[in-house]
Design an enzyme around this catalytic site. Structure first.
Site, PDB file in Angstrom:
ATOM      1  N   GLU A 104     -28.046  27.059 -15.608  1.00  0.00           N
ATOM      2  CA  GLU A 104     -28.676  28.302 -15.150  1.00  0.00           C
ATOM      3  C   GLU A 104     -30.164  28.125 -14.908  1.00  0.00           C
ATOM      4  OE1 GLU A 104     -29.599  32.704 -16.997  1.00  0.00           O
ATOM      5  OE2 GLU A 104     -27.762  31.664 -17.562  1.00  0.00           O
ATOM      6  N   ASP A 105     -30.848  27.385 -15.774  1.00  0.00           N
ATOM      7  CA  ASP A 105     -32.308  27.332 -15.744  1.00  0.00           C
ATOM      8  C   ASP A 105     -32.894  26.016 -15.248  1.00  0.00           C
ATOM      9  OD1 ASP A 105     -32.242  29.869 -16.841  1.00  0.00           O
ATOM     10  OD2 ASP A 105     -32.404  29.153 -18.905  1.00  0.00           O
TER      11      ASP A 105
END
Length: 758
Positions: A110-111
């Site tokens: 996600e990051d």
């Protein structure tokens, strides 16, 4: 993200300090010490794993540390400390190596730009599947934050239904985020805390993770209402200091009583959470001084028999409070929780809650489904499979199959997150667990989706009851089905389970699509005959060729899609027939003179071809809410874009305004010779403002075999008369007129008439 520098998933170092090849450690010495200490503590916690699996976890940490290099939390700490903390929480449940690896890498996709292929290539499909299930849908386009949230939960819960490790990692993630929420911006506290209370805390409770459930509730309360939390915390501390001696006395007297009967037990003091105390005060309108359920005692016994024997001991030691005994051993909660609950009158008439359970029941009560990993060797697997929400997890997949909209899916799942239940029986004495407030229809869908779809009637304890009947503990229900029975939109108003709600909604949607398709086919057939063509047989060569060419002209739409659009009023049948005629003439097929002459003959003399509505085989339509037409009324049809054919009373001002704007939307309609079902109408009742007046009018309506659907008070207060609009369901216009005559004979009724919106 490329994985340069990681040539093997199994490095030789026991506790690696990962450095990117060719670079120096970007962390300050203080931060490096912090990360090393956190990971060293975690490494000691995973010694329950085989050596080979410990090495795999170390490799995952190395990968995660590099992925989060340069990232920091709001507290200023390196971001990698968060995945370490999440993995440490998972290790307390003794989760396996793939779960711990996924916990360490849960934010990498996600990051950090890491792909599923990166993780799958290094760590295998099992770990990649877990990480993917945990990843939010940040990269997708959504119309609102709510839709984004709904899509994220949908993905997470479906992954959870396939592998419960996903939600255990997610709960650990949320727990650590809530523990550190105080360093986040203050404007985020409310949203995150409410989300935790609405979703994550109920899920943890549903899975039997009682310790996690209590902590999430407490942390949410602390950040949602900081002042109330501090005030209540101080009040509880004062009570604890005052009642310390009494609590010690109660525990000592119980220990003495058990010892005298040579019953081996272990006593634990149970302290109520501040959030539960707050809920009691707000829901029951109590002051803090009147909340008695602050302290309690848990009695852990060696066997189930000892639990029931111990119940007798505590009841002989202190007088039980009538009506407060609950046997969750014989009838476990849906999350597998088992205990005997009783309330005693202790010294100074202070109520004390006592829970009796075995040691294994205590493990399940605190760790729920996570006990599967904590006690795999102690014969717990079968009980978990039977009791710990296996059925609920599987129902997620069924709700997903029936819910096309993510927001509907999340709403349906929320319905199933509440643990309060009733226990009912099938005619063969099988127990079915349902939420409090569940109805006969919920029971039918709990048995099987097809049973719910075709329920026609039901008997509860041998008596025929309404389908909206709310079930009680111990009821025996028999469902009567019919092949002709179908779900009704009104069911959505009273069903309680997400499974029933999603299935009903899906079936209604499919039925609407079939009706719209049928209307589109009728409208196209009529337009074809007007143009001099008979219907195109679906299997004819002409038909296939025509629809293929039409698909090219209409962006690849199929025959069914075009018929749907005609039925919804988004496409004009006559315009499509013009294109069809051109294609057919190009193939050498001209209008049939006989069909054309018959059509002209049928429409001669100002008698257009009309659609019949309201009958069993009538055209599918919507009846306008502005005028609520009834069989017997003169009606007109309007093709409304996106809604299809809408029927109005001829005198309806709304219909007149629409026709004035566009006369092409008009569609000739008439009532079927034999209308079926009930139709809605509204009446305006001017009623004398006296005691019992509305009840008297309602009784007359019921005696007229008319169902009241809704009552709106248009004028209220201390007026001499009040005006009420009542929406009813009846057979036809004649039935309505009979009702109006009956109401005019009621003394309290000053005026009554049919309501027609302006």
């Amino acid at each position: 993200m490329k994985s340069a520098g990681l040539t093997s998933p199994y490095p030789t170092q026991q506790t690696p300090v990962f450095l990117v090849q060719g670079e120096s450690d970007a962390l300050t010495p203080e931060h490096r010490l912090l990360v090393n200490q956190a990971y060293a503590d975690f490494s000691r916690m995973i010694e329950y794993l085989p050596e080979h699996d410990q090495q795999r976890v170390h490799t995952a940490f190395a990968f995660a540390e590099r992925a989060h290099s340069g990232q920091y939390r709001n507290s200023g700490e390196p971001y990698i400390t968060h995945p370490i903390a999440v993995a440490a929480l998972c290790s307390q449940w003794h989760l396996d190596a793939p779960a711990l690896m996924a916990a360490l890498m849960h934010d990498a996709m996600e990051d950090c730009g890491v792909t599923r292929q990166d993780i799958e290539g290094l760590f295998g499909d099992d770990v990649a599947e877990l990480v993917d299930g945990l990843t939010k849908l940040e990269k997708l386009e959504f119309h609102s934050r709510e839709e984004n949230q709904a899509q994220s939960f949908r993905k997470m819960l479906l992954a959870m239904a396939k592998d419960v490790r996903v939600i255990l990692i997610k709960l650990a993630d949320r727990t650590h985020n809530m523990r550190t929420l105080s360093v986040a911006p203050r404007n985020k506290w409310g949203r995150i805390s409410r989300e935790t209370l609405e979703i994550y805390a109920p899920i943890s409770n549903r899975l039997g993770l009682n310790a996690t459930y209590r902590e999430l509730q407490e942390l949410s309360f602390q950040h949602l209402h900081p002042w109330r939390y501090q005030t209540l915390s101080k009040a509880v501390e004062k009570v604890k200091s005052r009642r310390r001696g009494m609590a010690d006395r109660i525990q000592a007297e119980l220990e003495k009583a058990f010892a005298q009967r040579q019953l081996k037990v272990r006593l634990l003091e149970r302290e109520q959470t501040l959030y539960k105390v707050y809920l009691q005060m707000t829901s029951k309108g109590l002051s803090f001084a009147k909340v008695s359920d602050i302290f309690g005692v848990q009695v852990l016994c060696d066997s189930v028999t000892d639990c029931y024997t111990g119940l007798g001991v505590v009841h002989q030691t202190y007088r039980p409070v009538p009506g407060y005994f609950k046997d969750y051993i014989a009838s476990p909660k849906p999350n597998g929780y088992q205990s005997l609950h009783t309330s005693l009158l202790g010294p100074s008439s202070v109520e004390v809650e006592v829970e009796l359970r075995t040691e294994m029941m205590h493990v399940v009560a605190e760790t729920g489904i996570a006990a599967h990993w904590l006690y795999q060797s102690k014969g717990l697997d079968r009980m978990l499979a039977d009791s710990l929400n296996g059925r609920w997890l599987e129902s997620m997949l069924e709700i997903e199959h029936s819910s096309n909209d993510a927001s509907d899916f999340l709403s349906d799942v929320k319905v199933d997150l509440h643990p309060e239940s009733v226990y009912v029986f099938t005619p063969k004495n099988q127990i079915v667990t349902l939420p409090i407030g569940a109805t006969v229809v919920d029971f039918a869908y709990a048995i099987h989706s097809n049973v719910g779809d075709h329920i026609a009637a039901a008997q509860v304890n041998g008596s025929v009851v309404s389908l909206r009947t709310i079930l009680k503990n111990g009821d025996t229900i028999e469902i009567l089905t019919s092949d002709d029975a179908r779900p009704h939109p009104g069911w959505l108003e009273f069903v309680k389970t997400g499974r029933a709600r999603s299935r009903i909604r899906n079936q209604l949607k499919n039925a609407d699509q079939q009706e719209t398709l049928g209307l589109g086919h009728k409208l196209l057939s009529q337009a074809m005959r007007v143009a001099g063509y008979a219907d195109l047989p679906e299997t004819s060569e002409f038909s296939q060729a025509v629809w293929q060419q039409l698909a090219v002209l209409h962006q690849g739409k199929s025959r069914e899609q075009m018929l749907q659009e005609i039925g919804l009023g988004r496409m004009i049948a006559s315009e499509l027939v013009t294109q069809i005629g051109q294609l057919l003439q190009g193939m050498g097929l001209k209008p049939d003179a006989l069909v054309l002459s018959k059509e002209r003959l049928m429409t001669s003399g100002g008698a257009p071809v009309v659609l019949a509505v309201g009958g069993a085989d009538g055209a599918p339509v919507r009846y306008a809410a502005c005028c609520r037409p009834l069989p017997g009324d003169v009606i007109v049809g309007l093709l409304i874009s996106g809604k299809g054919l809408e029927v109005h009373r001829k005198e309806c001002s709304v219909a007149a305004r629409r026709l004035k704007k566009d006369t092409s939307t008009a569609m000739p309609v008439e009532w079927s010779d034999e209308p079926v079902g009930d139709f809605e109408a509204a009446i305006l009742l001017n009623l004398r403002n006296s005691k019992g007046a509305l009840a008297e009018a309602s009784a007359v309506i019921a005696q007229s075999e008319v169902n009241i659907l809704r009552i709106d008070m248009l004028e209220e207060g201390r007026l001499e008369a009040i005006e009420i609009r009542i929406t009813v369901a009846l057979k036809d216009a004649e039935h309505l007129e009979q009702l109006l005559k009956s109401l005019r004979r009621v003394r309290a009724v000053q005026r009554v008439e049919r309501y027609l919106a302006e």
